[in-house]
Design a protein around this motif. Structure first.
Motif, mmCIF file in Angstrom:
data_model
loop_
_atom_site.group_PDB
_atom_site.id
_atom_site.type_symbol
_atom_site.label_atom_id
_atom_site.label_comp_id
_atom_site.label_asym_id
_atom_site.label_seq_id
_atom_site.Cartn_x
_atom_site.Cartn_y
_atom_site.Cartn_z
ATOM 1 N N LEU A 228 -8.446 3.664 -9.925
ATOM 2 C CA LEU A 228 -8.285 2.334 -10.504
ATOM 3 C C LEU A 228 -8.639 1.348 -9.398
ATOM 4 C CD1 LEU A 228 -7.220 0.918 -13.118
ATOM 5 C CD2 LEU A 228 -4.996 0.801 -12.000
ATOM 6 N N ASN A 229 -9.594 0.469 -9.643
ATOM 7 C CA ASN A 229 -10.044 -0.496 -8.642
ATOM 8 C C ASN A 229 -9.465 -1.876 -8.941
ATOM 9 O OD1 ASN A 229 -11.620 1.493 -7.400
ATOM 10 N ND2 ASN A 229 -13.365 1.068 -8.735
ATOM 11 N N LEU A 230 -8.871 -2.495 -7.919
ATOM 12 C CA LEU A 230 -8.212 -3.789 -8.086
ATOM 13 C C LEU A 230 -8.701 -4.788 -7.049
ATOM 14 C CD1 LEU A 230 -4.511 -2.495 -8.202
ATOM 15 C CD2 LEU A 230 -5.927 -2.970 -10.189
ATOM 16 N N LEU A 231 -8.560 -6.058 -7.402
ATOM 17 C CA LEU A 231 -8.733 -7.153 -6.459
ATOM 18 C C LEU A 231 -7.427 -7.929 -6.513
ATOM 19 C CD1 LEU A 231 -11.127 -7.952 -4.676
ATOM 20 C CD2 LEU A 231 -11.690 -9.728 -6.346
ATOM 21 N N VAL A 232 -6.665 -7.917 -5.410
ATOM 22 C CA VAL A 232 -5.301 -8.446 -5.403
ATOM 23 C C VAL A 232 -5.131 -9.468 -4.287
ATOM 24 C CG1 VAL A 232 -2.842 -7.852 -5.273
ATOM 25 C CG2 VAL A 232 -4.462 -6.227 -6.263
ATOM 26 N N LYS A 233 -4.367 -10.521 -4.578
ATOM 27 C CA LYS A 233 -4.063 -11.544 -3.577
ATOM 28 C C LYS A 233 -2.614 -11.375 -3.126
ATOM 29 C CE LYS A 233 -4.442 -16.525 -2.759
ATOM 30 N NZ LYS A 233 -4.772 -17.834 -3.371
ATOM 31 N N GLY A 234 -2.404 -11.302 -1.814
ATOM 32 C CA GLY A 234 -1.044 -11.140 -1.299
ATOM 33 C C GLY A 234 -1.050 -10.578 0.103
ATOM 34 N N GLN A 235 0.111 -10.079 0.541
ATOM 35 C CA GLN A 235 0.226 -9.451 1.851
ATOM 36 C C GLN A 235 -0.163 -7.974 1.743
ATOM 37 O OE1 GLN A 235 1.048 -10.973 4.768
ATOM 38 N NE2 GLN A 235 1.060 -12.926 3.654
ATOM 39 N N LYS A 236 -0.928 -7.498 2.728
ATOM 40 C CA LYS A 236 -1.443 -6.130 2.685
ATOM 41 C C LYS A 236 -0.329 -5.092 2.555
ATOM 42 C CE LYS A 236 -4.465 -2.958 5.220
ATOM 43 N NZ LYS A 236 -5.357 -2.796 6.407
ATOM 44 N N ASP A 237 0.696 -5.217 3.405
ATOM 45 C CA ASP A 237 1.785 -4.230 3.382
ATOM 46 C C ASP A 237 2.581 -4.298 2.085
ATOM 47 O OD1 ASP A 237 1.009 -3.401 5.867
ATOM 48 O OD2 ASP A 237 2.484 -4.622 6.953
ATOM 49 N N THR A 238 2.748 -5.505 1.560
ATOM 50 C CA THR A 238 3.490 -5.685 0.301
ATOM 51 C C THR A 238 2.745 -5.027 -0.854
ATOM 52 O OG1 THR A 238 4.335 -7.794 1.111
ATOM 53 C CG2 THR A 238 4.524 -7.381 -1.251
ATOM 54 N N ILE A 239 1.442 -5.238 -0.879
ATOM 55 C CA ILE A 239 0.610 -4.643 -1.940
ATOM 56 C C ILE A 239 0.699 -3.120 -1.882
ATOM 57 C CG2 ILE A 239 -1.766 -4.328 -2.757
ATOM 58 C CD1 ILE A 239 -2.337 -7.185 -1.644
ATOM 59 N N ARG A 240 0.506 -2.573 -0.692
ATOM 60 C CA ARG A 240 0.542 -1.116 -0.532
ATOM 61 C C ARG A 240 1.892 -0.531 -0.967
ATOM 62 N NH1 ARG A 240 -2.312 2.529 2.406
ATOM 63 N NH2 ARG A 240 -3.460 0.921 3.543
ATOM 64 N N ALA A 241 2.982 -1.141 -0.496
ATOM 65 C CA ALA A 241 4.319 -0.625 -0.805
ATOM 66 C C ALA A 241 4.611 -0.669 -2.299
ATOM 67 C CB ALA A 241 5.369 -1.435 -0.039
ATOM 68 N N ALA A 242 4.207 -1.773 -2.954
ATOM 69 C CA ALA A 242 4.467 -1.921 -4.388
ATOM 70 C C ALA A 242 3.702 -0.876 -5.196
ATOM 71 C CB ALA A 242 4.079 -3.331 -4.833
ATOM 72 N N LEU A 243 2.454 -0.605 -4.808
ATOM 73 C CA LEU A 243 1.643 0.358 -5.550
ATOM 74 C C LEU A 243 2.084 1.797 -5.293
ATOM 75 C CD1 LEU A 243 -1.891 -1.250 -5.112
ATOM 76 C CD2 LEU A 243 -0.557 -1.124 -7.214
ATOM 77 N N GLU A 244 2.486 2.079 -4.073
ATOM 78 C CA GLU A 244 2.926 3.441 -3.756
ATOM 79 C C GLU A 244 4.219 3.816 -4.470
ATOM 80 O OE1 GLU A 244 3.052 3.491 0.500
ATOM 81 O OE2 GLU A 244 0.936 4.115 0.685
ATOM 82 N N SER A 245 4.969 2.795 -4.908
ATOM 83 C CA SER A 245 6.224 3.062 -5.628
ATOM 84 C C SER A 245 5.998 3.367 -7.111
ATOM 85 C CB SER A 245 7.161 1.849 -5.505
ATOM 86 O OG SER A 245 6.609 0.717 -6.187
ATOM 87 N N VAL A 246 4.768 3.161 -7.596
ATOM 88 C CA VAL A 246 4.456 3.386 -9.009
ATOM 89 C C VAL A 246 4.323 4.886 -9.276
ATOM 90 C CG1 VAL A 246 2.774 3.004 -10.846
ATOM 91 C CG2 VAL A 246 3.298 1.160 -9.254
ATOM 92 N N GLU A 247 4.957 5.347 -10.344
ATOM 93 C CA GLU A 247 4.905 6.757 -10.719
ATOM 94 C C GLU A 247 3.467 7.160 -11.081
ATOM 95 O OE1 GLU A 247 6.933 9.751 -14.042
ATOM 96 O OE2 GLU A 247 7.418 7.619 -14.025
ATOM 97 N N SER A 248 3.078 8.349 -10.699
ATOM 98 C CA SER A 248 1.753 8.934 -10.966
ATOM 99 C C SER A 248 0.664 8.422 -10.034
ATOM 100 C CB SER A 248 1.306 8.709 -12.422
ATOM 101 O OG SER A 248 2.220 9.312 -13.304
ATOM 102 N N VAL A 249 0.989 7.515 -9.103
ATOM 103 C CA VAL A 249 0.002 7.069 -8.118
ATOM 104 C C VAL A 249 0.013 8.043 -6.944
ATOM 105 C CG1 VAL A 249 -0.568 5.287 -6.425
ATOM 106 C CG2 VAL A 249 0.032 4.641 -8.755
ATOM 107 N N LYS A 250 -1.153 8.613 -6.641
ATOM 108 C CA LYS A 250 -1.244 9.623 -5.583
ATOM 109 C C LYS A 250 -1.593 9.014 -4.228
ATOM 110 C CE LYS A 250 -3.667 13.279 -6.713
ATOM 111 N NZ LYS A 250 -4.775 14.079 -7.319
ATOM 112 N N GLU A 251 -2.491 8.033 -4.211
ATOM 113 C CA GLU A 251 -2.876 7.409 -2.941
ATOM 114 C C GLU A 251 -3.333 5.981 -3.177
ATOM 115 O OE1 GLU A 251 -6.226 9.269 -1.133
ATOM 116 O OE2 GLU A 251 -7.160 9.778 -3.048
#
Length: 362
Positions: A228-251
């Motif tokens: 899934l390809n995204l273009l997101v505005k925000g803090q890099k670490d915040t974006i990564r942490a929020a996405l890694e917490s989503v179920e079924s997301v591998k990387e």
């Protein structure tokens, strides 16, 4: 129905077909896919007994094509890339001639020819000379001669080459209709043709089989097929942490978007589990993290991308300077997926190491 084992064809020092093995089951349309010069036509000619193999065996309905050629060939109807037509004959004369060659009983000959002409829609052309027919109608006549005698296997080598879009669609519909009574093997380098009409695909490159599976399963072969390809505005670490917490997301991969003129815009790639749609979960995760999504796109992998990925891998393995462990062979989609995932992991690590070295230099 057909069993091909370790098929090899050499012309001097050139190996056109290199230890090719596969099986063909009844009642399906098989697509034999490969670039020009991959060895498709050579393989077709060996299966039909038109040329002899250097090594290996071809068994058709229990009959070896070299040891029992007559019995084996009775099971096959063949349309070469250039249809074997006699231009000074009418369509009807030609089909009667072919019926005699195939030793079709006189009692059945007339009715069978009429039936096949109706099926391929050339009845209106039966009294016209073949040299006066369009290329599309000549292809239909070629298919008619292949179907005469109702062999169990129909082999079609590049059946739509040189046809216009309307003729291509008509021939495709005709081939789909053959599936009701025959097993069809279709050789082509046209990707859209194979994906449109085939139940099973065999990809060949440099005379070797590099993948074989259904078109649907082949969709899993290419790198990024579950991304899934995204273009997101925000803090890099915040974006990564929020996405890694989503179920079924591998990387999750987060990189600065070089095209954006705004600060804090990142290009994000989310790797997910197979057959999982995480778009809604990702959306709410970004909302809760106060990171607006500017773009979101599921990566759709086409047969063309898979084909290029696999044949390019084969091409690199042919290069002695780049050769490592030899050519990758994929019996199924799962085998190829593992290979491509490992390859992508290695490339990602190389990119990250390169980025770290650049930072140290700065």
């Amino acid at each position: 129905m057909i069993e091909v084992k370790n098929l090899v064809k050499r012309y001097g020092d050139h190996t056109a077909v290199d230890h090719l093995s596969f099986e063909i089951e009844k009642g399906k349309i098989y697509g034999f896919l490969g670039p020009n010069g991959a060895g498709k036509s050579t393989t077709m000619n060996m299966i039909t007994g038109y040329i002899a193999s250097t090594e290996g065996t071809v068994v058709i309905d229990g009959h070896d094509i070299l040891e029992e050629p007559e019995e084996a060939k009775k099971c096959i109807g063949y349309l070469p890339e250039m249809p074997p037509l006699y231009f000074d004959m009418t369509v009807l004369e030609y089909l009667k001639f072919v019926a005699d060659l195939k030793k079709i009983p006189k009692a059945k000959k007339a009715s069978m020819i009429e039936e096949i002409m109706d099926m391929v829609k050339i009845t209106d052309m039966k009294n016209r000379l073949i040299k006066n027919l369009s290329k599309g109608y000549r292809q239909r006549v070629g298919i008619a001669q292949a179907v005469l005698g109702y062999p169990e296997v129909i082999i079609l080598d590049e059946p739509t080459v040189g046809l216009d879009p309307k003729q291509i669609n008509e021939i495709r519909e005709l081939i789909k209709g053959l599936k009701k009574k025959h097993t069809v093997i279709l050789s082509s380098h046209i990707l859209s043709e194979v994906s449109a009409i085939c139940d099973y695909v065999l990809i060949i490159s440099h005379g070797k089989l590099v993948a074989s599976d259904t078109p649907e399963n082949l969709g899993k072969l290419a790198a990024g097929s579950n991304n899934l390809n995204l273009l997101v505005k925000g803090q890099k670490d915040t974006i990564r942490a929020a996405l890694e917490s989503v179920e079924s997301v591998k990387e999750v991969t987060v990189k600065k978007d070089t095209k954006s003129t705004e600060e804090g815009v990142y290009s994000v790639t989310v790797g997910t589990e197979e057959n999982t749609d995480v778009r809604e979960k990702v959306f709410y995760s970004m909302v809760n993290a106060d990171c607006p999504i500017l773009e979101m796109q599921s990566k759709k992998v086409s047969l063309e991308e898979i084909f290029l990925e696999l044949t390019e891998s084969e091409k690199k393995d042919k290069n002695p300077e780049k050769k490592n462990s030899g050519k990758p062979f994929f019996k199924t989609a799962a085998d190829a997926e593992n290979y491509l995932n490992e390859k992508d992991s290695g490339e990602s690590e190389a990119e990250e190491n390169g980025s770290d070295e650049e930072k140290e230099e700065e």
